[in-house]
Design an enzyme around this catalytic site. Sequence first.
Site, mmCIF file in Angstrom:
data_model
loop_
_atom_site.group_PDB
_atom_site.id
_atom_site.type_symbol
_atom_site.label_atom_id
_atom_site.label_comp_id
_atom_site.label_asym_id
_atom_site.label_seq_id
_atom_site.Cartn_x
_atom_site.Cartn_y
_atom_site.Cartn_z
ATOM 1 N N GLY A 11 3.260 0.621 11.586
ATOM 2 C CA GLY A 11 2.483 0.074 12.695
ATOM 3 C C GLY A 11 1.160 0.756 12.968
ATOM 4 O O GLY A 11 0.339 0.216 13.706
ATOM 5 N N TYR A 14 -3.562 -0.092 8.535
ATOM 6 C CA TYR A 14 -4.674 -1.038 8.612
ATOM 7 C C TYR A 14 -4.226 -2.398 9.141
ATOM 8 O O TYR A 14 -4.826 -2.947 10.069
ATOM 9 C CB TYR A 14 -5.310 -1.179 7.229
ATOM 10 C CG TYR A 14 -6.543 -2.045 7.200
ATOM 11 C CD1 TYR A 14 -7.725 -1.623 7.818
ATOM 12 C CD2 TYR A 14 -6.543 -3.273 6.565
ATOM 13 C CE1 TYR A 14 -8.865 -2.413 7.790
ATOM 14 C CE2 TYR A 14 -7.681 -4.061 6.525
ATOM 15 C CZ TYR A 14 -8.838 -3.627 7.131
ATOM 16 O OH TYR A 14 -9.959 -4.414 7.105
ATOM 17 N N LYS A 140 5.798 -5.902 -5.835
ATOM 18 C CA LYS A 140 6.087 -6.856 -4.755
ATOM 19 C C LYS A 140 7.179 -7.836 -5.174
ATOM 20 O O LYS A 140 8.028 -8.216 -4.351
ATOM 21 C CB LYS A 140 4.807 -7.592 -4.341
ATOM 22 C CG LYS A 140 3.831 -6.702 -3.583
ATOM 23 C CD LYS A 140 2.571 -7.446 -3.180
ATOM 24 C CE LYS A 140 1.648 -6.527 -2.366
ATOM 25 N NZ LYS A 140 0.396 -7.196 -1.949
#
Length: 314
Positions: A11, A14, A140
């Site tokens: 949190g 960026y 990912k």
Amino acid sequence: MGKTRVLVVGGTGYMGKRIVRACLDQGHLTYVLQRPAQEIGLDIDKLQMLLAFKEQGARLVEGSFSDHQSLVNAVKQVEVVICTMSGVHFRSHNILMQLKLVEAIKEAENVKRFLPSEFGMDPALMGHALEPGKVTFDEKMTVRKAVEESKVPFTYVSANCFAGYFAGNLSQLGTLLPPKDKVGIYGDGNEKVIFVDEDDVATYTVKTIDDPRTLNKTLYLRPQENILTQRQLIEKWEKLLGRTLEKFHISAQDFLASMKGVDYAAQVGMGHFYHIFYDGCLANSEIGEEGEEASQLYPEVQYTNMDTYLKRYI
């Protein structure tokens, strides 16, 4: 819709700080993962940001990626988890750490939606990517595989190009500010690119968390006014400046040659640039049944177009 309990992991980063603000702005019960004191150390900026979130109504939840039970305990307090851990090699690269978060979510058994850290190009479309930049997309996809095998409900967010890194500098490498005299153009400069203000990315992301239309789908951010060629972006800047910039073209061969000899992080970033500006990878595919487009789902969001965005640099 009622308030949703949301945990933001990363949190203070960026995108993370923007996601926290968007959660608070949209009225959700917002939790922010806070690392233990020994991990925060003397990082005063991050600590003060966390405290500011607390003052704005967020709840701080202590947890560490080196303590599995602490992650489980944090996750058990919420319904939605949004992870914004950095995948940018020049800053920090923590994509695979999310596998620990997936394990915690799986064990907790109460999360109704998980949004892993993506927010860029759709990794499912980048299996052909150049090395070493391909590592970003491969990692990912490794996280996606773990999410789907764990049967964790998800939404993936493909936000394309952050305006702060790609629009404000007219897509020039090595700077964050727009040139005022001379600008480099990749190839003919006519490949379509999608630029999105980072605050808009956060707004759209949080809109999805309790929307059944985005469950187990990819949300693509393709606001129509922001689908531009590099030439069109430059023209907008020239109009604001009131003069024409000197232009020079960079061929694909010269761009690839310039990657040799730079450090690993630069090679990763330049590889991504190559696919965006020479292959046109962002806008050359249709959104299938497994995806939704953000500005169509949420027409009430007044997104920032690049004419407005560039004015801040004058």
